[in-house]
Design a protein around this motif. Structure first.
Motif, PDB file in Angstrom:
ATOM      1  N   TYR A  21      16.234  54.201  -8.383  1.00 21.85           N
ATOM      2  CA  TYR A  21      15.632  55.104  -9.359  1.00 21.85           C
ATOM      3  C   TYR A  21      14.406  55.825  -8.804  1.00 21.85           C
ATOM      4  CZ  TYR A  21      14.421  56.869 -13.992  1.00 21.85           C
ATOM      5  OH  TYR A  21      14.139  57.683 -15.062  1.00 21.85           O
ATOM      6  N   SER A  22      13.536  55.105  -8.112  1.00 20.49           N
ATOM      7  CA  SER A  22      12.326  55.748  -7.588  1.00 20.49           C
ATOM      8  C   SER A  22      12.667  56.794  -6.537  1.00 20.49           C
ATOM      9  CB  SER A  22      11.370  54.699  -6.993  1.00 20.49           C
ATOM     10  OG  SER A  22      11.865  54.185  -5.767  1.00 20.49           O
ATOM     11  N   ARG A  23      13.735  56.558  -5.770  1.00 18.60           N
ATOM     12  CA  ARG A  23      14.153  57.540  -4.768  1.00 18.60           C
ATOM     13  C   ARG A  23      14.652  58.816  -5.452  1.00 18.60           C
ATOM     14  NH1 ARG A  23      15.091  56.448   0.422  1.00 18.60           N
ATOM     15  NH2 ARG A  23      15.277  54.209  -0.025  1.00 18.60           N
ATOM     16  N   PHE A  24      15.391  58.645  -6.556  1.00 20.33           N
ATOM     17  CA  PHE A  24      15.861  59.796  -7.327  1.00 20.33           C
ATOM     18  C   PHE A  24      14.678  60.595  -7.886  1.00 20.33           C
ATOM     19  CE2 PHE A  24      16.605  61.276 -11.703  1.00 20.33           C
ATOM     20  CZ  PHE A  24      17.524  62.290 -11.452  1.00 20.33           C
ATOM     21  N   ILE A  25      13.697  59.892  -8.462  1.00 25.62           N
ATOM     22  CA  ILE A  25      12.519  60.567  -9.024  1.00 25.62           C
ATOM     23  C   ILE A  25      11.749  61.299  -7.927  1.00 25.62           C
ATOM     24  CG2 ILE A  25      10.282  60.205 -10.152  1.00 25.62           C
ATOM     25  CD1 ILE A  25      12.604  59.888 -12.062  1.00 25.62           C
ATOM     26  N   ALA A  26      11.634  60.687  -6.757  1.00 21.64           N
ATOM     27  CA  ALA A  26      10.868  61.284  -5.657  1.00 21.64           C
ATOM     28  C   ALA A  26      11.525  62.544  -5.118  1.00 21.64           C
ATOM     29  CB  ALA A  26      10.692  60.261  -4.534  1.00 21.64           C
ATOM     30  N   THR A  27      12.850  62.537  -5.023  1.00 24.24           N
ATOM     31  CA  THR A  27      13.544  63.670  -4.391  1.00 24.24           C
ATOM     32  C   THR A  27      13.944  64.752  -5.377  1.00 24.24           C
ATOM     33  OG1 THR A  27      15.633  62.459  -4.562  1.00 24.24           O
ATOM     34  CG2 THR A  27      14.412  62.257  -2.500  1.00 24.24           C
ATOM     35  N   ARG A  28      14.309  64.376  -6.624  1.00 23.28           N
ATOM     36  CA  ARG A  28      14.843  65.350  -7.568  1.00 23.28           C
ATOM     37  C   ARG A  28      13.822  65.819  -8.592  1.00 23.28           C
ATOM     38  NH1 ARG A  28      20.398  65.143  -7.968  1.00 23.28           N
ATOM     39  NH2 ARG A  28      20.122  66.953  -9.330  1.00 23.28           N
ATOM     40  N   ILE A  29      12.838  64.990  -8.928  1.00 18.58           N
ATOM     41  CA  ILE A  29      11.894  65.346  -9.994  1.00 18.58           C
ATOM     42  C   ILE A  29      10.534  65.743  -9.421  1.00 18.58           C
ATOM     43  CG2 ILE A  29      10.864  64.639 -12.183  1.00 18.58           C
ATOM     44  CD1 ILE A  29      13.971  64.764 -12.113  1.00 18.58           C
ATOM     45  N   TYR A  30       9.879  64.838  -8.708  1.00 13.12           N
ATOM     46  CA  TYR A  30       8.560  65.160  -8.151  1.00 13.12           C
ATOM     47  C   TYR A  30       8.668  65.949  -6.846  1.00 13.12           C
ATOM     48  CZ  TYR A  30       6.942  61.746 -11.596  1.00 13.12           C
ATOM     49  OH  TYR A  30       6.689  61.067 -12.763  1.00 13.12           O
ATOM     50  N   ARG A  31       9.789  65.809  -6.148  1.00 12.26           N
ATOM     51  CA  ARG A  31      10.079  66.570  -4.934  1.00 12.26           C
ATOM     52  C   ARG A  31       8.913  66.517  -3.935  1.00 12.26           C
ATOM     53  NH1 ARG A  31      12.899  71.911  -7.840  1.00 12.26           N
ATOM     54  NH2 ARG A  31      14.291  70.700  -9.175  1.00 12.26           N
ATOM     55  N   LEU A  32       8.685  65.344  -3.419  1.00 13.27           N
ATOM     56  CA  LEU A  32       7.563  65.117  -2.506  1.00 13.27           C
ATOM     57  C   LEU A  32       7.725  65.931  -1.230  1.00 13.27           C
ATOM     58  CD1 LEU A  32       7.136  61.247  -2.866  1.00 13.27           C
ATOM     59  CD2 LEU A  32       6.199  63.079  -4.290  1.00 13.27           C
ATOM     60  N   ASP A  33       6.610  66.482  -0.777  1.00 13.06           N
ATOM     61  CA  ASP A  33       6.591  67.341   0.413  1.00 13.06           C
ATOM     62  C   ASP A  33       5.789  66.657   1.519  1.00 13.06           C
ATOM     63  OD1 ASP A  33       6.413  69.291   2.321  1.00 13.06           O
ATOM     64  OD2 ASP A  33       5.383  70.770   1.065  1.00 13.06           O
ATOM     65  N   PRO A  34       6.432  66.258   2.614  1.00  8.73           N
ATOM     66  CA  PRO A  34       5.700  65.567   3.690  1.00  8.73           C
ATOM     67  C   PRO A  34       4.665  66.449   4.380  1.00  8.73           C
ATOM     68  CG  PRO A  34       7.929  66.092   4.395  1.00  8.73           C
ATOM     69  CD  PRO A  34       7.870  66.402   2.934  1.00  8.73           C
ATOM     70  N   ASP A  35       4.778  67.778   4.230  1.00  9.81           N
ATOM     71  CA  ASP A  35       3.851  68.697   4.886  1.00  9.81           C
ATOM     72  C   ASP A  35       2.700  69.143   3.979  1.00  9.81           C
ATOM     73  OD1 ASP A  35       5.406  68.718   7.246  1.00  9.81           O
ATOM     74  OD2 ASP A  35       6.765  70.193   6.359  1.00  9.81           O
ATOM     75  N   PHE A  36       2.689  68.678   2.741  1.00  5.47           N
ATOM     76  CA  PHE A  36       1.614  69.070   1.820  1.00  5.47           C
ATOM     77  C   PHE A  36       0.287  68.453   2.275  1.00  5.47           C
ATOM     78  CE2 PHE A  36      -1.009  68.507  -1.978  1.00  5.47           C
ATOM     79  CZ  PHE A  36      -0.946  69.767  -2.550  1.00  5.47           C
TER      80      PHE A  36
END
Length: 562
Positions: A21-36
């Motif tokens: 679930y946390s992986r889904f939230i990270a990639t599809r909802i919050y969409r974390l950016d490693p370059d931010f």
């Protein structure tokens, strides 16, 4: 039923939460950016904004949000039976706490490390900021004042915990210097935890106490004064010097403590003596709905976590992708502690028979951290052969260190809010760190001794408000995150549905307690309860207005474009 079944069910659920679930939230909802570019790098000042290894930051975040609440809340809630408490802890961790804590950290990171109260101005509107910060400050005031009492009572009741609790500060200061010089983190963690556990053994053989009367005050009152002097100093030190290493060591010692408790369950496989649903609930006991959902806060979902995530943790985030590890896994760690607490206070280690259990849980609120320490210590003794006295010292020190870490962070967060008020109302002296810290501590001591007299326990007077106020704050934080996601054009149901549930339960609980306060003639609590209800309602109306305004502007933009 054997307690190992409860453990397996809970661990399986939380594993699903972390790996799926946390992986889904990270990639599809919050969409974390490693370059931010995170605020820790953008505003790196070596004091509050410091890029930090995610394991160290997890230790800070976890131990700051944990405190004693994930132990006390579930230990009390088992009064209604272990099944409701277990279900709320597991489901709350997966779908509520993880999303809430992770989201607050991500949202603050995207708004230059602003606190959740301050960033509500950017997301919702100017008026919401002042309203939001009233609730935040009230929660911090309650947490700091009450945790001072909790630690002081633990020092008096378990004097063996005094030496390891203060020795942990010295260990943290040394490790902070070594980590700052880029020495091996794993080796330092192992050494630090080993030294800390040695001090627990030494403390059990060398209990320390204050004189029965000093400066005309009781030992509890003197400990409260000492603790706030310490918290004031600690909150002004650079985070890498004491806050980070102390929290890291505390996090590691909790991992060891959890390993002892979970390992003991597997080795002993004790039976459950508590009922799944308690049929002997007293007439004076509160209804399970909605009170369960504010009694178990930390360990399921807690507004205080959003304050920490957006107040200190977001200022130390090295990479945005670390937010999942720190925020969601921090919630899983809390849920794990709440889960083993339920097992410890429901099993035969605490009460050998159902009748013995009912004798301990004969009224709501009677059993709490003490039941966890007693049941957990006997469980560790049965599983690992560690003497019960030493085991009690280990668990009591765990409670004290968590509560102390929360006080450290809580006073620092109060300073941030007071400094933000200095900016809002153009009061330069309030923006000064020392002045803001003194104001924060003065407010806590005024509540502690002004309302509680010479005992210093004044925070306990308004503590009955904490459950509903804290959960209302969690709902407000999820509301801010939902509005932010809506403006970004992303799915909002994963934060909006938990928000609706938490707000509904906490509002109902606040209304129930309001009626009880009115009947008991507790007019201070009546007034504060009304303030919290009115303030949170106004914030939600502001959010609804912001959403309508955003939709009108979006529709107008599409019309112009076409």
């Amino acid at each position: 039923m054997q307690s190992v079944v409860l453990v397996l069910l809970g661990v399986a659920g939380m594993a699903f939460g972390w790996f799926v679930y946390s992986r889904f939230i990270a990639t599809r909802i919050y969409r974390l950016d490693p370059d931010f570019v995170t605020p820790a790098h953008e505003f790196n000042d070596g004091r509050d904004y410091v890029p930090t290894h995610r394991v160290v930051l997890w230790g800070h975040h976890f131990t700051s949000v944990a405190g004693a609440a994930p132990i006390v809340g579930p230990a009390i809630a088992v009064y209604w039976g272990w099944a409701p408490a277990l279900a709320w802890v597991v489901l709350g961790t997966i779908f509520f706490a993880g999303v809430h804590d992770f989201g607050a950290l991500w949202a603050s990171n995207r708004h230059k490390g602003k606190s959740i109260g301050a960033l509500s101005e950017s997301v919702i509107g100017t008026r919401s900021r002042a309203l939001y910060m009233i609730v935040v400050f009230l929660v911090l005031l309650m947490v700091n004042a009450v945790f001072g009492v909790v630690i002081a009572n633990a020092f008096v009741n378990t004097p063996g915990a005094v030496f390891p609790a203060w020795a942990a500060i010295a260990v943290a200061l040394v490790i902070g210097q070594l980590v700052h010089r880029r020495m091996n983190l794993v080796a330092l963690g192992v050494i630090g935890v080993a030294v800390l556990y040695w001090t627990m053994w030494a403390g059990s053989a060398m209990p320390l106490t204050l004189p029965t009367e000093m400066f005309g005050l009781t030992p509890q009152a003197n400990w409260i004064l000492i603790l706030f002097v310490y918290a004031a100093i600690a909150s002004m030190l650079p985070v890498w010097m004491l806050l980070q290493p102390r929290d890291f060591i505390n996090g590691m010692q909790l991992v060891v403590g959890l390993a002892l408790l979970y390992g003991a369950v597997i080795l002993v496989m004790p039976d459950i003596s508590a009922p799944a649903f308690n049929s002997r609930v007293g007439e004076s006991a509160p209804s399970i709905i909605p009170l369960l959902f504010v009694t178990v806060a930390c360990g399921a979902v807690s507004g205080f976590h959003g304050i920490v995530a957006s107040g200190t943790s977001s200022k130390q985030l090295d990479k945005e992708t670390d937010a999942r590890f720190v925020g969601y896994l921090g919630a899983v760690g809390e849920g794990s502690l709440a889960l083993i607490t339920i097992v410890a206070v429901s099993g035969v280690a605490l009460a050998a028979t159902p009748e013995a259990w009912h004798a301990i849980y004969d009224e709501f609120g009677k059993a709490g951290a003490g039941a966890f320490i007693s049941g957990g210590a006997r469980l560790i003794e049965q599983g690992w052969g560690i003497p019960e006295l030493v085991s009690q010292t280990i668990l009591a020190t765990m409670v004290v260190l968590f509560a102390g870490t929360t006080m450290d962070s809580g006073v620092r967060l109060q300073r941030y809010i007071i400094q933000e008020w200095g900016e809002i109302y153009r009061l330069p002296w309030l923006k000064n760190g020392i002045a803001a810290t003194l104001v924060a501590v003065a407010c806590c001591l005024l509540l502690a001794f002004g309302a509680g007299g010479a005992s210093g326990s004044g925070g306990m007077i308004i503590w009955p408000l904490f459950g509903s106020t804290n959960q209302i704050l969690a709902g407000m934080t999820l509301l801010v995150i939902s509005v932010m996601l809506l403006k970004l054009g992303r799915p909002v149901r994963y934060t909006l549905l938990p928000m609706i549930f938490v707000i509904a339960m906490s509002f109902a609980a606040a209304c129930v307690t309001l009626v009880q306060f009115w009947r008991d003639g507790k007019w201070l609590l009546v007034a504060l309860d009304l303030v919290v209800l009115a303030t949170s309602l106004l914030v939600m109306l502001e959010a609804a207005s912001a959403v309508r305004r955003f939709r009108r502007e979006s529709a107008h933009g599409r019309a112009v474009a076409s």
